[in-house]
Design a protein around this motif. Structure first.
Motif, PDB file in Angstrom:
ATOM      1  N   GLN A 147      28.194  37.668  36.815  1.00  0.00           N
ATOM      2  CA  GLN A 147      28.713  36.684  35.871  1.00  0.00           C
ATOM      3  C   GLN A 147      30.231  36.693  35.938  1.00  0.00           C
ATOM      4  O   GLN A 147      30.829  37.702  36.291  1.00  0.00           O
ATOM      5  CB  GLN A 147      28.265  37.005  34.439  1.00  0.00           C
ATOM      6  N   LYS A 148      30.827  35.567  35.568  1.00  0.00           N
ATOM      7  CA  LYS A 148      32.286  35.503  35.500  1.00  0.00           C
ATOM      8  C   LYS A 148      32.762  36.048  34.156  1.00  0.00           C
ATOM      9  O   LYS A 148      32.144  35.801  33.128  1.00  0.00           O
ATOM     10  CB  LYS A 148      32.752  34.057  35.662  1.00  0.00           C
ATOM     11  N   THR A 163      34.556  36.437  30.739  1.00  0.00           N
ATOM     12  CA  THR A 163      35.037  35.544  29.686  1.00  0.00           C
ATOM     13  C   THR A 163      36.444  35.977  29.278  1.00  0.00           C
ATOM     14  O   THR A 163      36.926  37.037  29.695  1.00  0.00           O
ATOM     15  CB  THR A 163      34.115  35.617  28.456  1.00  0.00           C
ATOM     16  N   ALA A 164      37.084  35.179  28.443  1.00  0.00           N
ATOM     17  CA  ALA A 164      38.424  35.526  27.972  1.00  0.00           C
ATOM     18  C   ALA A 164      38.407  36.870  27.232  1.00  0.00           C
ATOM     19  O   ALA A 164      39.306  37.697  27.411  1.00  0.00           O
ATOM     20  CB  ALA A 164      38.970  34.418  27.076  1.00  0.00           C
ATOM     21  N   LYS A 165      37.385  37.101  26.402  1.00  0.00           N
ATOM     22  CA  LYS A 165      37.290  38.367  25.671  1.00  0.00           C
ATOM     23  C   LYS A 165      37.103  39.537  26.635  1.00  0.00           C
ATOM     24  O   LYS A 165      37.747  40.574  26.501  1.00  0.00           O
ATOM     25  CB  LYS A 165      36.125  38.310  24.686  1.00  0.00           C
ATOM     26  N   GLN A 166      36.235  39.375  27.628  1.00  0.00           N
ATOM     27  CA  GLN A 166      35.987  40.447  28.600  1.00  0.00           C
ATOM     28  C   GLN A 166      37.217  40.728  29.443  1.00  0.00           C
ATOM     29  O   GLN A 166      37.536  41.886  29.708  1.00  0.00           O
ATOM     30  CB  GLN A 166      34.793  40.084  29.480  1.00  0.00           C
ATOM     31  N   ASN A 167      37.905  39.669  29.862  1.00  0.00           N
ATOM     32  CA  ASN A 167      39.089  39.918  30.687  1.00  0.00           C
ATOM     33  C   ASN A 167      40.162  40.655  29.895  1.00  0.00           C
ATOM     34  O   ASN A 167      40.867  41.501  30.423  1.00  0.00           O
ATOM     35  CB  ASN A 167      39.618  38.636  31.343  1.00  0.00           C
ATOM     36  N   LEU A 219      40.864  36.317  34.282  1.00  0.00           N
ATOM     37  CA  LEU A 219      39.828  35.422  33.784  1.00  0.00           C
ATOM     38  C   LEU A 219      38.945  34.971  34.951  1.00  0.00           C
ATOM     39  O   LEU A 219      39.449  34.741  36.057  1.00  0.00           O
ATOM     40  CB  LEU A 219      40.474  34.205  33.111  1.00  0.00           C
ATOM     41  N   ASN A 220      37.665  34.897  34.729  1.00  0.00           N
ATOM     42  CA  ASN A 220      36.660  34.487  35.723  1.00  0.00           C
ATOM     43  C   ASN A 220      36.435  35.510  36.835  1.00  0.00           C
ATOM     44  O   ASN A 220      35.755  35.226  37.816  1.00  0.00           O
ATOM     45  CB  ASN A 220      36.984  33.119  36.332  1.00  0.00           C
ATOM     46  N   TYR A 264      26.510  42.092  35.611  1.00  0.00           N
ATOM     47  CA  TYR A 264      25.855  42.034  34.306  1.00  0.00           C
ATOM     48  C   TYR A 264      24.495  42.696  34.460  1.00  0.00           C
ATOM     49  O   TYR A 264      23.705  42.317  35.325  1.00  0.00           O
ATOM     50  CB  TYR A 264      25.687  40.590  33.847  1.00  0.00           C
ATOM     51  N   TYR A 302      28.367  45.075  31.092  1.00  0.00           N
ATOM     52  CA  TYR A 302      29.239  44.335  31.997  1.00  0.00           C
ATOM     53  C   TYR A 302      30.125  45.352  32.702  1.00  0.00           C
ATOM     54  O   TYR A 302      30.838  46.106  32.041  1.00  0.00           O
ATOM     55  CB  TYR A 302      30.103  43.334  31.219  1.00  0.00           C
TER      56      TYR A 302
END
Length: 117
Positions: free
Chosen positions: A65-66, A68-72, A79-80, A85, A103
């Protein structure tokens, strides 16, 4: 009722993974009294010692998965950026004991999968 654990996995103090665990309250209620031990101990060790449950089987799904803003932001990656996952369900003799969404940074981890057929 469920217990939700949110953890940031680290290697040498660098964030490398995010993990969300969902535990059935009726099986894991004693864990609440020992939540201070979660930071430095294995969840499954605590479940074994304080809840008398052991995993007997897991079902896991792995995909990319790419971020997300929160994950990055939490993992300090662009981002992306691709992430591994992993969705898993762990069972014990009493039934489902943990549902997990994880993740992992793809620039840090690789997975080796062995299946017996």
């Amino acid at each position: 009722k469920i217990i939700i654990l949110y953890r940031i996995r680290r290697i040498k103090n660098s964030p490398v993974g995010l993990q969300y665990s969902y535990l059935p309250y009726k099986l894991t209620k004693p864990l609440v009294q020992h939540k201070d031990k979660l930071e430095n101990n294995s969840l499954y060790t605590l479940l074994r010692e304080h809840c008398s449950i052991n995993p007997t089987r897991t079902h896991e799904t792995l995909e990319i998965q790419k971020a997300t803003a929160k994950q990055n932001n939490l993992l300090n990656i662009p981002l992306n950026e691709p992430l591994f996952y992993v969705e898993a369900l762990a069972e014990c003799k009493k039934g489902p004991m943990e549902y997990v969404e994880s993740y992992y940074r793809s620039d840090v981890f690789k997975f080796h999968i062995t299946s017996e057929l």
